[in-house]
Scaffold this motif. Structure first.
Motif, PDB file in Angstrom:
ATOM      1  N   HIS A 211      29.780 -18.112  77.839  1.00 31.02           N
ATOM      2  CA  HIS A 211      29.001 -19.288  78.257  1.00 31.02           C
ATOM      3  C   HIS A 211      27.520 -19.005  78.516  1.00 31.02           C
ATOM      4  N   GLY A 214      21.269 -18.203  77.882  1.00 30.29           N
ATOM      5  CA  GLY A 214      19.995 -17.528  77.652  1.00 30.29           C
ATOM      6  C   GLY A 214      18.939 -17.868  78.700  1.00 30.29           C
ATOM      7  N   LYS A 215      19.236 -18.821  79.605  1.00 27.79           N
ATOM      8  CA  LYS A 215      18.196 -19.280  80.545  1.00 27.79           C
ATOM      9  C   LYS A 215      17.667 -18.143  81.432  1.00 27.79           C
ATOM     10  N   ALA A 275      21.654  -9.852  78.513  1.00 28.74           N
ATOM     11  CA  ALA A 275      22.584 -10.519  77.589  1.00 28.74           C
ATOM     12  C   ALA A 275      24.023 -10.344  78.046  1.00 28.74           C
ATOM     13  N   ALA A 276      24.825 -11.365  77.765  1.00 28.66           N
ATOM     14  CA  ALA A 276      26.264 -11.279  77.989  1.00 28.66           C
ATOM     15  C   ALA A 276      26.874 -10.831  76.662  1.00 28.66           C
ATOM     16  N   VAL A 277      27.039  -9.532  76.551  1.00 31.70           N
ATOM     17  CA  VAL A 277      27.448  -8.928  75.273  1.00 31.70           C
ATOM     18  C   VAL A 277      28.973  -8.835  75.207  1.00 31.70           C
ATOM     19  N   ALA A 278      29.541  -9.218  74.073  1.00 33.30           N
ATOM     20  CA  ALA A 278      30.996  -9.097  73.913  1.00 33.30           C
ATOM     21  C   ALA A 278      31.367  -7.619  73.913  1.00 33.30           C
ATOM     22  N   ASP A 306      28.265   0.070  73.744  1.00 29.31           N
ATOM     23  CA  ASP A 306      27.661  -0.394  74.996  1.00 29.31           C
ATOM     24  C   ASP A 306      26.150  -0.216  74.839  1.00 29.31           C
ATOM     25  N   ALA A 324      25.102  -7.185  86.080  1.00 29.97           N
ATOM     26  CA  ALA A 324      26.560  -7.123  86.208  1.00 29.97           C
ATOM     27  C   ALA A 324      27.029  -8.519  86.581  1.00 29.97           C
ATOM     28  N   ALA A 325      27.723  -9.176  85.659  1.00 27.75           N
ATOM     29  CA  ALA A 325      28.282 -10.500  85.952  1.00 27.75           C
ATOM     30  C   ALA A 325      29.703 -10.268  86.452  1.00 27.75           C
ATOM     31  N   LYS A 337      28.815   0.220  87.667  1.00 30.23           N
ATOM     32  CA  LYS A 337      28.112   0.120  86.372  1.00 30.23           C
ATOM     33  C   LYS A 337      26.741   0.809  86.439  1.00 30.23           C
ATOM     34  N   LYS A 341      26.609   3.665  83.678  1.00 29.74           N
ATOM     35  CA  LYS A 341      25.734   3.396  82.531  1.00 29.74           C
ATOM     36  C   LYS A 341      24.388   4.112  82.676  1.00 29.74           C
ATOM     37  N   ASN A 349      25.313 -10.319  89.607  1.00 26.22           N
ATOM     38  CA  ASN A 349      25.351 -11.771  89.516  1.00 26.22           C
ATOM     39  C   ASN A 349      26.770 -12.231  89.835  1.00 26.22           C
ATOM     40  N   GLY A 357      24.634 -18.625  87.970  1.00 30.16           N
ATOM     41  CA  GLY A 357      25.232 -17.797  86.915  1.00 30.16           C
ATOM     42  C   GLY A 357      25.177 -18.458  85.556  1.00 30.16           C
ATOM     43  N   PHE A 358      26.276 -18.348  84.807  1.00 32.87           N
ATOM     44  CA  PHE A 358      26.310 -18.831  83.421  1.00 32.87           C
ATOM     45  C   PHE A 358      25.899 -20.298  83.308  1.00 32.87           C
ATOM     46  N   ASN A 359      24.943 -20.548  82.427  1.00 29.70           N
ATOM     47  CA  ASN A 359      24.563 -21.898  82.004  1.00 29.70           C
ATOM     48  C   ASN A 359      24.054 -22.805  83.121  1.00 29.70           C
TER      49      ASN A 359
HETATM   50  O1  PMT Z   1      22.360 -16.820  80.058  1.00 29.53           O
HETATM   51  P1  PMT Z   1      22.586 -17.623  81.330  1.00 29.53           P
HETATM   52  O2  PMT Z   1      23.431 -18.836  81.096  1.00 29.53           O
HETATM   53  O3  PMT Z   1      21.292 -17.921  82.041  1.00 29.53           O
HETATM   54  O4  PMT Z   1      23.451 -16.723  82.320  1.00 29.53           O
HETATM   55  C1  PMT Z   1      22.917 -15.541  82.855  1.00 29.53           C
HETATM   56  C2  PMT Z   1      23.963 -14.406  82.906  1.00 29.53           C
HETATM   57  C3  PMT Z   1      25.074 -14.790  83.857  1.00 29.53           C
HETATM   58  C4  PMT Z   1      24.518 -14.155  81.507  1.00 29.53           C
HETATM   59  C5  PMT Z   1      23.187 -13.120  83.395  1.00 29.53           C
HETATM   60  O5  PMT Z   1      22.635 -13.352  84.654  1.00 29.53           O
HETATM   61  C6  PMT Z   1      24.109 -11.931  83.492  1.00 29.53           C
HETATM   62  O6  PMT Z   1      24.773 -11.693  84.474  1.00 29.53           O
HETATM   63  N1  PMT Z   1      24.126 -11.130  82.398  1.00 29.53           N
HETATM   64  C7  PMT Z   1      25.051  -9.980  82.204  1.00 29.53           C
HETATM   65  C8  PMT Z   1      26.353 -10.483  81.689  1.00 29.53           C
HETATM   66  C9  PMT Z   1      27.338  -9.389  81.362  1.00 29.53           C
HETATM   67  O7  PMT Z   1      27.786  -9.343  80.256  1.00 29.53           O
HETATM   68  O8  PMT Z   1      27.572  -8.535  82.288  1.00 29.53           O
HETATM   69  P2  PMT Z   1      28.614  -7.269  82.162  1.00 29.53           P
HETATM   70  O9  PMT Z   1      28.914  -6.965  83.558  1.00 29.53           O
HETATM   71  O10 PMT Z   1      29.721  -7.600  81.241  1.00 29.53           O
HETATM   72  O11 PMT Z   1      27.746  -6.147  81.492  1.00 29.53           O
HETATM   73  C10 PMT Z   1      27.059  -5.167  82.252  1.00 29.53           C
HETATM   74  C11 PMT Z   1      25.758  -4.782  81.601  1.00 29.53           C
HETATM   75  O12 PMT Z   1      26.011  -4.102  80.372  1.00 29.53           O
HETATM   76  C12 PMT Z   1      24.860  -5.947  81.244  1.00 29.53           C
HETATM   77  O13 PMT Z   1      23.532  -5.549  81.455  1.00 29.53           O
HETATM   78  C13 PMT Z   1      25.132  -6.166  79.756  1.00 29.53           C
HETATM   79  O14 PMT Z   1      23.994  -6.722  79.088  1.00 29.53           O
HETATM   80  C14 PMT Z   1      25.388  -4.745  79.296  1.00 29.53           C
HETATM   81  N2  PMT Z   1      26.286  -4.629  78.148  1.00 29.53           N
HETATM   82  C15 PMT Z   1      27.575  -5.038  78.209  1.00 29.53           C
HETATM   83  C16 PMT Z   1      28.416  -4.830  77.124  1.00 29.53           C
HETATM   84  C17 PMT Z   1      27.914  -4.200  75.965  1.00 29.53           C
HETATM   85  N3  PMT Z   1      28.677  -3.997  74.911  1.00 29.53           N
HETATM   86  N4  PMT Z   1      26.632  -3.810  75.934  1.00 29.53           N
HETATM   87  C18 PMT Z   1      25.822  -4.005  76.995  1.00 29.53           C
HETATM   88  O15 PMT Z   1      24.637  -3.656  76.942  1.00 29.53           O
END
Ligand code: PMT
Length: 401
Positions: A211, A214-215, A275-278, A306, A324-325, A337, A341, A349, A357-359
């Motif tokens: 979700h 990008g905001k 970014a919220a990376v898969a 990663d 960290a979401a 993390k 990392k 977050n 948070g998201f969106n």
């Molecule tokens: O885009 P918005 O709607 O404004 O929402 C903002 C947000 C909630 C997306 C943002 O504030 C936020 O929390 N972003 C991180 C989301 C996330 O994927 O967190 P994570 O805990 O899964 O990842 C931890 C860190 O590793 C993050 O910095 C992520 O960018 C990074 N990561 C994760 C997986 C991966 N394969 N590569 C990475 O670099």
């Protein structure tokens, strides 16, 4: 204090239909604390009256080089010296051409020659006129001389055409004006920021994503640009425009984002992974749309790289900030993390809380370093981003010293 407090702005209005937006622009600049004096070309007066602009600015409007009363006090030189900035909005192809040629055949063009103040130009014209070679060359000439070119924007035009050439919206012009006067404490820094979601293809029409809008990442990019940093923004697919002044690299998948991050990281001073990376992608992406054949189906997923961890393992890594979401045990997981990392900072977050948070337009973060923690209270993401950027810079400077 507001950033435009006591700033002296000459607003030059030339003869385009977007002139009808200028009373609102004057009102908004004044709301931010600016003192605004309006200069109009003859063409501008065909679209909007000096009386309206006098009423909203609270200052007399100047429209003639040969005004005997004003010129008793050398009015045009006095105005040229008074200004902290001259903003020309809307700037027609004609005024752009006249300023580029150094003409002084009316008050506005004369002011541009007589001033040492910076000049910002907000082009507004038909898309074909904007793309015309002459207009492009004139605009480039002005940019080379140090004029700030604000816009144009794209969209439907008064003449019915669609394309580049619209004057930027009043909101955007007010933001650019206050960005112009903001403290440039990130001068000489290069920030690399990831934002938005990634999309992991299942087949040509389906994907796995999340979700993220990008905001948050875009607000951080804007805050860093505003503070004077050179910003590269690597973004997954989102529906919002990139902040003016940053270099946008659009990607879809985590692997594309990984590739771009590794490319730009070595020349960056700071990396912010918002970014919220898969974490996983589909092992075997179907080349054709998958048809329904059974009641259940299984997808094999494999781990993505990663990104933030891989950038942190570079020898010439930038200052590293992760996000960290989390939906539970926020501090515990965020600290984990941070260490795992190999990051300098992590912004935790809590995405289980409503209204952030998201969106959402708002957010609240807790910034952890190995030794301390700072709360950034719930506010609009733009305010949170300004706060976060300033905190990151303090930690960056502390690490360098
Ligand atoms: O885009 P918005 O709607 O404004 O929402 C903002 C947000 C909630 C997306 C943002 O504030 C936020 O929390 N972003 C991180 C989301 C996330 O994927 O967190 P994570 O805990 O899964 O990842 C931890 C860190 O590793 C993050 O910095 C992520 O960018 C990074 N990561 C994760 C997986 C991966 N394969 N590569 C990475 O670099």
């Amino acid at each position: 204090m507001q950033i435009l407090q006591d700033k002296k702005i000459v607003l030059g209005i030339s003869g385009g239909i977007a002139a009808y937006k200028t009373p609102e622009l004057v009102r908004r600049l004044k709301e931010q604390g600016a003192d605004v004096r309006v200069v109009m070309t003859e063409g501008a007066k065909a679209f909007i009256t000096p009386l309206t602009l006098q009423a909203v600015s609270g200052n007399p409007v100047s429209d003639s080089l040969l005004d005997t009363q004003a010129e008793l006090a050398m009015g045009h030189i006095e105005l040229a010296k008074w200004a902290d900035i001259i903003i020309i909005a809307p700037a027609t192809a004609d005024i752009i051409a006249r300023i580029a040629c150094g003409m002084a055949n009316d008050l506005l063009s004369t002011l541009c020659l007589a001033t040492t103040a910076p000049i910002a130009i907000a082009p507004a014209m038909n898309q074909q006129m904007w793309h015309a070679k002459a207009t492009q060359e004139n605009t480039e000439k002005l940019a080379e001389r140090g004029c700030h070119i604000w816009g144009p924007g794209s969209g439907e035009q008064a003449c019915g055409d669609v394309g580049l050439g619209r004057m930027l919206e009043v909101d955007e012009l007010v933001t650019l004006s206050s960005d112009f006067f903001a403290d440039k404490y990130l001068d000489n820094q290069h920030w690399l920021i990831t934002a938005g979601p990634t999309r992991e293809a299942i087949d040509p029409v389906r994907y796995i994503s999340n979700h993220s809008s990008g905001k948050m990442g875009y607000a951080i990019a804007h805050a860093a640009v505003r503070a004077g940093a050179k910003v590269t923004l690597i973004s997954g697919p989102v529906a919002i425009p990139a902040p003016a002044g940053c270099k946008l690299i659009s990607v879809n998948s985590a692997e594309e984002m990984h590739q771009q991050a590794l490319k730009f990281a070595p020349s960056s001073t700071t990396f912010v992974a918002c970014a919220a990376v898969a974490d996983y992608r589909v092992a075997n992406v179907a080349s054709q749309k998958i048809k329904k054949s059974k009641d259940a189906m299984q997808l094999e997923l494999v781990r993505n790289h990663d990104i933030v961890a891989d950038v942190a393992s570079l020898e010439n890594k930038p200052f590293m900030v992760g996000f960290a979401a989390e939906t539970q045990n926020v501090e515990h997981y965020a600290r984990g993390k941070l260490m795992r990392k190999n990051l300098d900072l992590i912004a935790a977050n809590d995405v289980a809380k409503a209204g952030q948070g998201f969106n959402s337009d708002n957010n609240a973060l807790t910034l952890f370093s190995a030794i301390d923690k700072t709360e950034i209270p719930l506010a609009n993401k733009k305010i949170v981003a300004n706060h976060l950027v300033s905190l990151i810079n303090q930690h960056f400077l502390a690490k360098k010293s």
